[in-house]
Design a protein around this motif. Structure first.
Motif, mmCIF file in Angstrom:
data_model
loop_
_atom_site.group_PDB
_atom_site.id
_atom_site.type_symbol
_atom_site.label_atom_id
_atom_site.label_comp_id
_atom_site.label_asym_id
_atom_site.label_seq_id
_atom_site.Cartn_x
_atom_site.Cartn_y
_atom_site.Cartn_z
ATOM 1 N N MET A 1 -17.388 44.831 -4.576
ATOM 2 C CA MET A 1 -16.540 44.144 -5.531
ATOM 3 C C MET A 1 -17.116 44.321 -6.928
ATOM 4 S SD MET A 1 -15.850 40.040 -5.772
ATOM 5 C CE MET A 1 -15.095 39.413 -7.262
ATOM 6 N N GLN A 2 -16.269 44.742 -7.833
ATOM 7 C CA GLN A 2 -16.655 44.882 -9.231
ATOM 8 C C GLN A 2 -16.733 43.497 -9.871
ATOM 9 O OE1 GLN A 2 -17.413 47.911 -10.345
ATOM 10 N NE2 GLN A 2 -18.023 47.155 -12.340
ATOM 11 N N ASN A 4 -16.889 41.722 -13.361
ATOM 12 C CA ASN A 4 -16.716 41.957 -14.794
ATOM 13 C C ASN A 4 -16.621 40.682 -15.609
ATOM 14 O OD1 ASN A 4 -16.585 44.820 -14.499
ATOM 15 N ND2 ASN A 4 -14.481 44.606 -13.784
ATOM 16 N N ASP A 8 -15.269 36.497 -11.818
ATOM 17 C CA ASP A 8 -15.585 37.485 -10.775
ATOM 18 C C ASP A 8 -16.910 37.148 -10.095
ATOM 19 O OD1 ASP A 8 -13.306 38.924 -11.471
ATOM 20 O OD2 ASP A 8 -14.420 40.519 -12.523
ATOM 21 N N HIS A 12 -17.374 36.344 -6.218
ATOM 22 C CA HIS A 12 -18.333 37.136 -5.442
ATOM 23 C C HIS A 12 -19.350 36.213 -4.751
ATOM 24 C CE1 HIS A 12 -20.930 40.512 -4.357
ATOM 25 N NE2 HIS A 12 -21.934 39.767 -4.785
#
Length: 165
Positions: A1-2, A4, A8, A12
């Motif tokens: 998972m990115q 940013n 996020d 995460h």
């Protein structure tokens, strides 16, 4: 998972602890069976029940915050901590030494969870997620209580018995 953004990072971290709790719920019943001290065995069973409630809290959080979608991932930290607990079981005979080692392994798990939930509480607060912060804080309190209970069990009987075994 990115990752940013702070949101996020929250998602995460929440996804990671969700995986951790699911893995732990499977491991706690084994720890309970492997403990020879009934108080310790009961503490593991109680924490299993609490863990089920903690998973439900995360589910509630996700339902209440539509933009919060948990990602499918595996918590490698919890996987490693559970592997360590299994190694302890394999390396010891049932008795006080194993019980002391199980407590040590379980407290590593608790400390990981305390760190994770503490971070999640801070992130939720900073993101203005009041309901999420409340739910996560309740779990954080349970994790701290479990850690204290394990310390009490270790220091009241198990470690002294393990020393003379």
């Amino acid at each position: 998972m990115q990752v940013n953004s702070l949101t996020d990072l929250f998602i995460h971290s929440l996804s990671d602890i969700y995986s951790a709790e699911k893995q732990l719920s499977r491991a706690l019943l084994k720890l309970s069976r492997e403990a020879s001290n009934s108080e310790l065995s009961d503490a593991f069973k109680k924490h299993y029940e609490e863990t089920q409630g903690q998973i439900e809290r995360i589910d509630q959080l996700v339902e209440a915050e539509p933009e919060m979608k948990i990602k499918r991932m595996k918590c490698h930290a919890m996987e490693g901590l559970i592997d360590e607990a299994n190694e302890v079981i394999d390396a010891t005979e049932k008795g006080s030494v194993r019980d002391a080692a199980l407590i040590a392994a379980a407290q590593k798990v608790e400390h990981y969870e305390i760190a994770s939930y503490g971070t999640l509480c801070t992130l939720a607060s900073q993101l203005g997620l009041k309901n999420a912060q409340k739910l996560l804080s309740a779990t954080l309190d349970e994790e701290k209580t479990t850690d204290s209970l394990l310390t009490q069990i270790a220091t009241s009987t198990i470690n002294q018995k393990a020393e003379v075994e």
